[in-house]
Design a protein around this motif. Structure first.
Motif, PDB file in Angstrom:
ATOM      1  N   LEU A   1       4.665  -7.077  -1.305  1.00 51.27           N
ATOM      2  CA  LEU A   1       5.339  -6.679  -2.529  1.00 51.27           C
ATOM      3  C   LEU A   1       4.258  -6.217  -3.498  1.00 51.27           C
ATOM      4  N   ALA A   2       4.476  -5.068  -4.100  1.00 50.84           N
ATOM      5  CA  ALA A   2       3.463  -4.525  -5.022  1.00 50.84           C
ATOM      6  C   ALA A   2       4.158  -3.937  -6.238  1.00 50.84           C
ATOM      7  N   PRO A   3       4.797  -4.763  -7.046  1.00 50.57           N
ATOM      8  CA  PRO A   3       5.632  -4.249  -8.150  1.00 50.57           C
ATOM      9  C   PRO A   3       4.870  -3.439  -9.189  1.00 50.57           C
ATOM     10  N   ASN A   4       3.559  -3.644  -9.301  1.00 47.85           N
ATOM     11  CA  ASN A   4       2.791  -2.959 -10.345  1.00 47.85           C
ATOM     12  C   ASN A   4       2.036  -1.726  -9.842  1.00 47.85           C
ATOM     13  N   ILE A   5       2.187  -1.415  -8.548  1.00 48.45           N
ATOM     14  CA  ILE A   5       1.485  -0.252  -7.990  1.00 48.45           C
ATOM     15  C   ILE A   5       2.415   0.955  -7.991  1.00 48.45           C
ATOM     16  N   PRO A   6       2.020   2.068  -8.627  1.00 50.56           N
ATOM     17  CA  PRO A   6       2.878   3.266  -8.628  1.00 50.56           C
ATOM     18  C   PRO A   6       3.136   3.746  -7.199  1.00 50.56           C
ATOM     19  N   PRO A   7       4.363   4.131  -6.891  1.00 50.46           N
ATOM     20  CA  PRO A   7       4.670   4.599  -5.530  1.00 50.46           C
ATOM     21  C   PRO A   7       4.154   6.003  -5.243  1.00 50.46           C
ATOM     22  N   LEU A   8       3.827   6.747  -6.295  1.00 49.80           N
ATOM     23  CA  LEU A   8       3.339   8.128  -6.146  1.00 49.80           C
ATOM     24  C   LEU A   8       1.937   8.249  -6.714  1.00 49.80           C
ATOM     25  N   SER A   9       1.220   9.264  -6.240  1.00 50.92           N
ATOM     26  CA  SER A   9      -0.025   9.638  -6.893  1.00 50.92           C
ATOM     27  C   SER A   9       0.294  10.181  -8.279  1.00 50.92           C
ATOM     28  N   ALA A  10      -0.734  10.329  -9.102  1.00 50.25           N
ATOM     29  CA  ALA A  10      -0.556  11.093 -10.331  1.00 50.25           C
ATOM     30  C   ALA A  10      -0.255  12.549  -9.959  1.00 50.25           C
ATOM     31  N   ARG A  11       0.401  13.260 -10.863  1.00 48.03           N
ATOM     32  CA  ARG A  11       0.677  14.676 -10.596  1.00 48.03           C
ATOM     33  C   ARG A  11      -0.639  15.422 -10.431  1.00 48.03           C
ATOM     34  N   ARG A  12      -0.710  16.231  -9.399  1.00 46.76           N
ATOM     35  CA  ARG A  12      -1.944  16.936  -9.082  1.00 46.76           C
ATOM     36  C   ARG A  12      -2.338  17.870 -10.229  1.00 46.76           C
TER      37      ARG A  12
ATOM     38  N   VAL B   1     -12.514   5.579   5.913  1.00 44.91           N
ATOM     39  CA  VAL B   1     -13.511   5.220   4.904  1.00 44.91           C
ATOM     40  C   VAL B   1     -12.898   4.486   3.720  1.00 44.91           C
ATOM     41  N   TYR B   2     -11.552   4.490   3.608  1.00 44.72           N
ATOM     42  CA  TYR B   2     -10.902   3.809   2.486  1.00 44.72           C
ATOM     43  C   TYR B   2     -10.487   2.384   2.841  1.00 44.72           C
ATOM     44  N   ASN B   3     -10.834   1.932   4.036  1.00 46.76           N
ATOM     45  CA  ASN B   3     -10.445   0.599   4.486  1.00 46.76           C
ATOM     46  C   ASN B   3     -11.685  -0.186   4.907  1.00 46.76           C
ATOM     47  N   GLU B   4     -11.777  -1.417   4.427  1.00 49.79           N
ATOM     48  CA  GLU B   4     -12.891  -2.261   4.844  1.00 49.79           C
ATOM     49  C   GLU B   4     -12.717  -2.700   6.298  1.00 49.79           C
ATOM     50  N   ARG B   5     -11.469  -2.941   6.700  1.00 51.83           N
ATOM     51  CA  ARG B   5     -11.161  -3.297   8.079  1.00 51.83           C
ATOM     52  C   ARG B   5     -10.753  -2.035   8.839  1.00 51.83           C
ATOM     53  N   PRO B   6     -10.728  -2.057  10.166  1.00 51.70           N
ATOM     54  CA  PRO B   6     -10.289  -0.879  10.922  1.00 51.70           C
ATOM     55  C   PRO B   6      -8.919  -0.379  10.473  1.00 51.70           C
ATOM     56  N   LEU B   7      -8.788   0.929  10.390  1.00 52.27           N
ATOM     57  CA  LEU B   7      -7.575   1.572   9.893  1.00 52.27           C
ATOM     58  C   LEU B   7      -6.337   1.127  10.657  1.00 52.27           C
ATOM     59  N   ASN B   8      -6.474   0.912  11.965  1.00 52.45           N
ATOM     60  CA  ASN B   8      -5.317   0.611  12.824  1.00 52.45           C
ATOM     61  C   ASN B   8      -5.172  -0.872  13.141  1.00 52.45           C
ATOM     62  N   GLU B   9      -5.857  -1.728  12.400  1.00 54.10           N
ATOM     63  CA  GLU B   9      -5.814  -3.162  12.691  1.00 54.10           C
ATOM     64  C   GLU B   9      -4.640  -3.859  12.006  1.00 54.10           C
ATOM     65  N   THR B  10      -4.474  -3.603  10.697  1.00 52.27           N
ATOM     66  CA  THR B  10      -3.410  -4.226   9.913  1.00 52.27           C
ATOM     67  C   THR B  10      -2.614  -3.146   9.197  1.00 52.27           C
ATOM     68  N   ILE B  11      -1.290  -3.228   9.305  1.00 50.99           N
ATOM     69  CA  ILE B  11      -0.412  -2.268   8.651  1.00 50.99           C
ATOM     70  C   ILE B  11       0.350  -2.998   7.551  1.00 50.99           C
ATOM     71  N   ALA B  12       0.132  -2.564   6.313  1.00 52.21           N
ATOM     72  CA  ALA B  12       0.855  -3.159   5.188  1.00 52.21           C
ATOM     73  C   ALA B  12       2.243  -2.531   5.095  1.00 52.21           C
ATOM     74  N   ILE B  13       3.257  -3.390   5.089  1.00 49.08           N
ATOM     75  CA  ILE B  13       4.660  -2.949   5.026  1.00 49.08           C
ATOM     76  C   ILE B  13       5.143  -3.104   3.590  1.00 49.08           C
ATOM     77  N   PRO B  14       5.326  -2.020   2.852  1.00 50.59           N
ATOM     78  CA  PRO B  14       5.701  -2.118   1.439  1.00 50.59           C
ATOM     79  C   PRO B  14       7.215  -2.299   1.289  1.00 50.59           C
ATOM     80  N   VAL B  15       7.675  -3.515   1.455  1.00 50.18           N
ATOM     81  CA  VAL B  15       9.117  -3.754   1.516  1.00 50.18           C
ATOM     82  C   VAL B  15       9.833  -3.397   0.218  1.00 50.18           C
ATOM     83  N   ASP B  16       9.101  -3.359  -0.901  1.00 58.23           N
ATOM     84  CA  ASP B  16       9.729  -3.019  -2.180  1.00 58.23           C
ATOM     85  C   ASP B  16       9.516  -1.559  -2.576  1.00 58.23           C
ATOM     86  N   LEU B  17       8.933  -0.744  -1.686  1.00 60.82           N
ATOM     87  CA  LEU B  17       8.657   0.647  -2.033  1.00 60.82           C
ATOM     88  C   LEU B  17       9.925   1.425  -2.407  1.00 60.82           C
TER      89      LEU B  17
END
Length: 354
Positions: A8-19, A49-65
């Protein structure tokens, strides 16, 4: 097998900023990722390069997205297209269980939100009727990556991604359903899939399927960590000394301009011979995006061809005009310098008479 972690990530915007600039490849003003991490784990992907752990190791499921997106979507201009996904495949295996992508697309369908989906997975076909509904009301485009038709090479370059043949069949089915489709030859990797023979084969396959457009770009190496990954990948693909890439990249994140120009011209020539659009054609998005976005894309796409055909001054003008229009600060007098003014001017409410 990846580990799934519900979040759950209620404070994280679901979109990028407008390009700040329109994305000329994928028509987008916004981008979003559904899942964090990607089970496909393509070795070349700079998402590593944006992940400290391997990209395919853990998948975060954003159930509140879906709920977060429902709160934000009314504030988005319906003329701004959203591209899914920026850093991971929205139809990776986790989607079979959680259907987060489907829930987001249902929201888009209800609001008439145009979108472009990037996926390598035929799982997208399960949402074919939803995509048809979206495209009828606004715009829904599906783009897949296609680097080579050589299954042996594809397996080594693209991890657990479905085969190139499955992806071509997926595009053909979507096309038959009336859904616009494109191919991203991305990345073009020097010494790996950049030969004239490979490029011709890929583009010929695209033409046979009848894809609406093709885009391409070159392997991005953002830092030394990723450079090491690429060197390891090259050693697994063949005898590629690191100096090969030093010549092409010169320690920069992207290829040198001479190499880019040579490959761009080869690809453009092959596209023209096969009747393939080297960017999304105007008729695909005409009237389905805001007039400013439509005009900016027309100018950006013209600038691409201008550059490759030696009209550098005109290419510069069209890039400058596209950026100014997208940002809402253009001047009519500047726009009249473009030969595209008779097409672009009326989109922006300007008269075609002097």
């Amino acid at each position: 097998m990846a580990y799934y972690q519900r979040e759950l990530a209620p404070n994280i915007p679901p979109l990028s900023a407008r390009r700040p600039l329109i994305n000329e490849y994928f028509l987008s003003a916004y981008t979003m990722s559904i899942y964090t991490g990607c089970e496909l784990g393509c070795p070349y992907c700079d998402s590593w390069v944006y992940n400290e752990r391997p990209l395919n190791e853990t998948i975060a499921i954003p159930v509140d997205l879906p709920q977060r997106m429902a709160a934000v979507l009314p504030k988005i201009d319906r003329g701004d297209l959203i591209a899914i996904s920026a850093l991971s495949d929205p139809y990776q295996p986790a989607e079979q269980t959680y259907r987060i992508t489907r829930q987001v697309l249902q929201l888009f369908a209800e609001h008439g939100q145009p979108c472009l989906i990037m996926t390598k997975s035929p799982l997208v076909l399960e949402d074919r009727s939803l995509l048809q509904k979206m495209n009828e009301r606004s715009l829904a485009v599906v783009v897949t990556t296609l680097l080579t038709l050589d299954q042996h090479l594809a397996t080594r370059m693209e991890g657990r991604a479905p085969s190139p043949q499955l992806r071509l069949e997926m595009l053909a089915e979507l096309k038959r359903a009336g859904i616009p489709v494109g191919v991203a030859l991305l990345p073009v990797m020097p010494y790996v899939n950049d030969s004239n023979l490979n490029l011709r084969r890929v583009l010929h396959a695209c033409a046979e399927v009848g894809v609406d457009f093709v885009v391409w770009d070159y392997l991005h190496i953002p830092n030394e960590r990723h450079r090491h990954r690429i060197n390891v990948l090259l050693s697994q693909l063949g005898s590629y000394p690191p100096r090969y890439y030093r010549d092409v990249y010169r320690d920069q994140a992207t290829v040198n301009p001479i190499y880019r120009l040579d490959r761009d011209r080869e690809l453009l020539q092959r596209c023209d011979e096969l009747g393939l659009a080297p960017r999304a054609p105007h008729h695909l998005y005409a009237g389905k995006l805001s007039p400013r976005n439509e005009a900016a894309l027309l100018l950006r796409h013209a600038a691409f061809r201008d550059r490759l055909q030696g009209r550098e001054r005109l290419a510069h003008l069209h890039r400058e005009l596209a950026d100014a229009i997208f940002q809402g600060r253009f001047r009519a007098a500047d726009l009249r310098q473009s030969p595209l003014y008779p097409t672009v001017g009326p989109l922006l409410g300007l008269s075609t008479t002097t």
